[in-house]
Enzyme design. Structure first.
Site, PDB file in Angstrom:
ATOM      1  N   TYR A  25     -70.492  43.482  -2.433  1.00 24.44           N
ATOM      2  CA  TYR A  25     -69.956  44.467  -1.477  1.00 24.44           C
ATOM      3  C   TYR A  25     -68.590  44.989  -1.904  1.00 24.44           C
ATOM      4  O   TYR A  25     -67.713  44.221  -2.280  1.00 24.44           O
ATOM      5  CB  TYR A  25     -69.796  43.842  -0.092  1.00 24.44           C
ATOM      6  CG  TYR A  25     -71.091  43.523   0.613  1.00 24.44           C
ATOM      7  CD1 TYR A  25     -72.091  44.461   0.754  1.00 24.44           C
ATOM      8  CD2 TYR A  25     -71.280  42.267   1.159  1.00 24.44           C
ATOM      9  CE1 TYR A  25     -73.267  44.152   1.426  1.00 24.44           C
ATOM     10  CE2 TYR A  25     -72.445  41.944   1.838  1.00 24.44           C
ATOM     11  CZ  TYR A  25     -73.442  42.896   1.958  1.00 24.44           C
ATOM     12  OH  TYR A  25     -74.595  42.577   2.626  1.00 24.44           O
ATOM     13  N   ARG A  27     -53.895   5.272  10.984  1.00 29.33           N
ATOM     14  CA  ARG A  27     -54.969   6.209  11.362  1.00 29.33           C
ATOM     15  C   ARG A  27     -55.275   7.207  10.239  1.00 29.33           C
ATOM     16  O   ARG A  27     -55.108   8.406  10.416  1.00 29.33           O
ATOM     17  CB  ARG A  27     -54.571   7.014  12.609  1.00 29.33           C
ATOM     18  CG  ARG A  27     -54.196   6.228  13.832  1.00 29.33           C
ATOM     19  CD  ARG A  27     -54.063   7.162  15.039  1.00 29.33           C
ATOM     20  NE  ARG A  27     -53.212   8.319  14.785  1.00 29.33           N
ATOM     21  CZ  ARG A  27     -51.911   8.379  15.042  1.00 29.33           C
ATOM     22  NH1 ARG A  27     -51.292   7.351  15.574  1.00 29.33           N
ATOM     23  NH2 ARG A  27     -51.228   9.469  14.769  1.00 29.33           N
ATOM     24  N   ASP A  65     -74.389  34.823   2.774  1.00 31.48           N
ATOM     25  CA  ASP A  65     -75.366  33.842   2.310  1.00 31.48           C
ATOM     26  C   ASP A  65     -75.347  33.608   0.798  1.00 31.48           C
ATOM     27  O   ASP A  65     -76.101  32.784   0.302  1.00 31.48           O
ATOM     28  CB  ASP A  65     -76.776  34.323   2.685  1.00 31.48           C
ATOM     29  CG  ASP A  65     -76.794  34.911   4.066  1.00 31.48           C
ATOM     30  OD1 ASP A  65     -76.680  34.118   5.013  1.00 31.48           O
ATOM     31  OD2 ASP A  65     -76.867  36.147   4.205  1.00 31.48           O
ATOM     32  N   ARG A 107     -47.060  19.017  20.057  1.00 28.55           N
ATOM     33  CA  ARG A 107     -48.476  19.300  20.293  1.00 28.55           C
ATOM     34  C   ARG A 107     -48.900  18.359  21.413  1.00 28.55           C
ATOM     35  O   ARG A 107     -48.443  18.541  22.537  1.00 28.55           O
ATOM     36  CB  ARG A 107     -49.252  19.095  18.982  1.00 28.55           C
ATOM     37  CG  ARG A 107     -50.573  19.803  18.919  1.00 28.55           C
ATOM     38  CD  ARG A 107     -51.269  19.608  17.587  1.00 28.55           C
ATOM     39  NE  ARG A 107     -51.667  18.224  17.341  1.00 28.55           N
ATOM     40  CZ  ARG A 107     -52.288  17.802  16.243  1.00 28.55           C
ATOM     41  NH1 ARG A 107     -52.554  18.642  15.260  1.00 28.55           N
ATOM     42  NH2 ARG A 107     -52.637  16.538  16.098  1.00 28.55           N
ATOM     43  N   CYS A 145     -70.506  36.822   0.161  1.00 26.90           N
ATOM     44  CA  CYS A 145     -71.288  37.399   1.261  1.00 26.90           C
ATOM     45  C   CYS A 145     -71.618  36.293   2.262  1.00 26.90           C
ATOM     46  O   CYS A 145     -71.236  35.149   2.087  1.00 26.90           O
ATOM     47  CB  CYS A 145     -72.574  38.019   0.724  1.00 26.90           C
ATOM     48  SG  CYS A 145     -72.296  39.125  -0.675  1.00 26.90           S
ATOM     49  N   LYS A 171     -63.175  12.486  13.340  1.00 27.76           N
ATOM     50  CA  LYS A 171     -63.291  13.728  14.130  1.00 27.76           C
ATOM     51  C   LYS A 171     -63.859  14.851  13.254  1.00 27.76           C
ATOM     52  O   LYS A 171     -63.918  14.712  12.027  1.00 27.76           O
ATOM     53  CB  LYS A 171     -61.907  14.110  14.647  1.00 27.76           C
ATOM     54  CG  LYS A 171     -60.929  14.472  13.516  1.00 27.76           C
ATOM     55  CD  LYS A 171     -59.504  14.652  14.016  1.00 27.76           C
ATOM     56  CE  LYS A 171     -58.588  15.010  12.850  1.00 27.76           C
ATOM     57  NZ  LYS A 171     -57.159  14.970  13.256  1.00 27.76           N
ATOM     58  N   HIS A 209     -47.652  11.151  16.466  1.00 22.64           N
ATOM     59  CA  HIS A 209     -48.267  11.775  15.279  1.00 22.64           C
ATOM     60  C   HIS A 209     -47.188  12.529  14.491  1.00 22.64           C
ATOM     61  O   HIS A 209     -46.296  13.135  15.085  1.00 22.64           O
ATOM     62  CB  HIS A 209     -49.371  12.737  15.750  1.00 22.64           C
ATOM     63  CG  HIS A 209     -50.299  13.217  14.685  1.00 22.64           C
ATOM     64  ND1 HIS A 209     -50.827  12.399  13.714  1.00 22.64           N
ATOM     65  CD2 HIS A 209     -50.815  14.452  14.439  1.00 22.64           C
ATOM     66  CE1 HIS A 209     -51.630  13.111  12.922  1.00 22.64           C
ATOM     67  NE2 HIS A 209     -51.632  14.356  13.341  1.00 22.64           N
TER      68      HIS A 209
END
Ligand SMILES: *Cc1c(COP(=O)(O)O)cnc(C)c1O
Length: 372
Positions: A261, A219, A310, A131, A308, A33, A163
């Site tokens: 920054y 699993r 990028d 869940r 930042c 997943k 689970h």
């Protein structure tokens, strides 16, 4: 030429599956997943199958159908299914579906009718995670309805599963409690007249530490990619992902220079600053500002100032680091290289999140090792 890349070692994935298989006599479902935890779903799945995985596990119907479209024919289980999905496409493609409620069961019966073959179901019991899964109180009703649908030839109950909450804390009493609830749930399955071929419960942590939870199928997810679910224990697994970039620019600046920054970092002495072209758009957590470890020029350094979108900056002090040099954020851990585990610790998360974040589109994913 490349400026930043995520490398995935398929031979490491193979070795990890071999390692996991050697510790169990159950069948093995490689969980792929989340785009293979950021490693690429289809190539990771193929490598895992190559090493003897019997099943693949995914969340969404779309992930399961993508595996089928790639020509993968092994059993696939999908377990996160919203109402109203075209489940008949999954049934027609031979995808096993997880059911935890009467309304899901109804949808799967309808999907089987539409596909002209019974849906293959794995009934999920909630043993404590709160869940997915039917509560213990709702379990007998679900079993009764599933047994009736099976008797009518509308579904095939292939599996029963649950689970864990706390398998990553070995010895935690919740694991034993959940196992006991699972055994009770299985007794009810038996009383309902169902004889599913697969009972399954173990994630990576339980696969590695609790053989008494293996039943018919394990699993593992994170361990397939070589990361340990239990901090500080590596279990002989090989980390498959490396994230690295070439330095874009270096420059000398005087002591007392504010960096990036907000100037949250100021150079102590005269410094050689290296600008690395990876940022939070690529998966580098912004929380790694001033704490993320990076190997550059044979030394482990720490990100200087804010990450930042990028790029980020490294203060390399007096070291001769140049544009084009390779900065490794994390990888195998060999030769002092930081790992996804180091990153998780630095930013206050788990290794799962670090690697999964690096599945974006901007940074190319390059595969090492034999392509299956
Ligand atoms: C993600 C997942 C797994 C794999 O868990 P790991 O901790 O990565 O081994 C197994 N089962 C289910 C239901 C999951 O959602």
């Amino acid at each position: 030429m490349w400026q930043a890349e995520v490398r995935v070692d398929l031979d490491a994935i193979r070795a990890n599956v071999t390692r996991l298989r050697s510790g169990t006599s159950a069948e093995l479902m490689a969980v792929v997943k989340g785009d293979g935890y950021g490693h690429g779903m289809v190539p990771s799945a193929r490598a895992a199958l190559d090493a003897g995985a019997d099943w693949l596990g995914v969340c969404t119907l779309d992930e399961a159908l993508t595996l089928r479209r790639a020509g993968i024919t092994v059993p696939v289980l999908a377990w996160l299914l919203d109402p109203g999905l075209p489940l008949h496409e999954g049934v027609a493609a031979g995808v096993d579906l997880a059911a935890a409620s009467l309304s899901q069961l109804d949808e799967m019966v309808a999907a089987g009718r539409a596909a002209d073959r019974p849906a293959r179901l794995h009934l999920k019991i909630d043993t404590g995670l709160s869940r997915g899964g039917a509560t213990v109180a709702d379990w007998p009703t679900l079993l009764e309805a599933a047994a009736k649908a099976q008797a009518d030839g509308l579904v095939e109950v292939v599996g029963v599963w649950s689970h864990f909450v706390y398998a990553d804390s070995p010895g935690h009493p919740t694991t034993d409690r959940q196992l006991a609830v699972f055994h009770e749930g299985l007794a009810m399955v038996d009383r309902a007249g169902l004889r599913p071929r697969y009972r399954h419960l173990a994630n990576s942590a339980a696969t590695l530490t609790r053989p008494d939870t293996h039943f018919d199928l394990v699993r593992p997810g994170i361990a397939v990619y070589g990361l340990s679910p239990i901090a500080g224990q590596q279990f002989g697994l090989r980390r498959a992902m490396t994230a690295r970039a070439r330095v874009m620019l270096t420059k000398r600046v005087p002591a007392g220079t504010g960096v990036s920054y907000g100037h949250t970092y100021t150079t102590e002495g005269e410094a050689n600053l290296a600008v690395v072209p990876l940022g939070y758009a690529d998966g580098v957590p912004r929380h790694a500002s001033n704490v993320g470890p990076v190997q550059l020029g044979g030394k482990r350094r720490t990100i200087s100032g804010r990450v930042c979108m990028d790029q980020f900056v490294l203060d390399c002090g007096a070291d001769e680091v140049a544009a084009g040099d390779v900065a490794t954020l994390f990888g195998s851990g060999d030769d002092g290289m930081p790992t996804a585990d180091d990153w998780a610790e630095a930013v206050g998360t788990i290794n799962y999140e670090i690697v999964t974040r690096f599945g974006g589109v901007r940074v190319p994913r390059i595969y090492d090792g034999e392509r299956p």
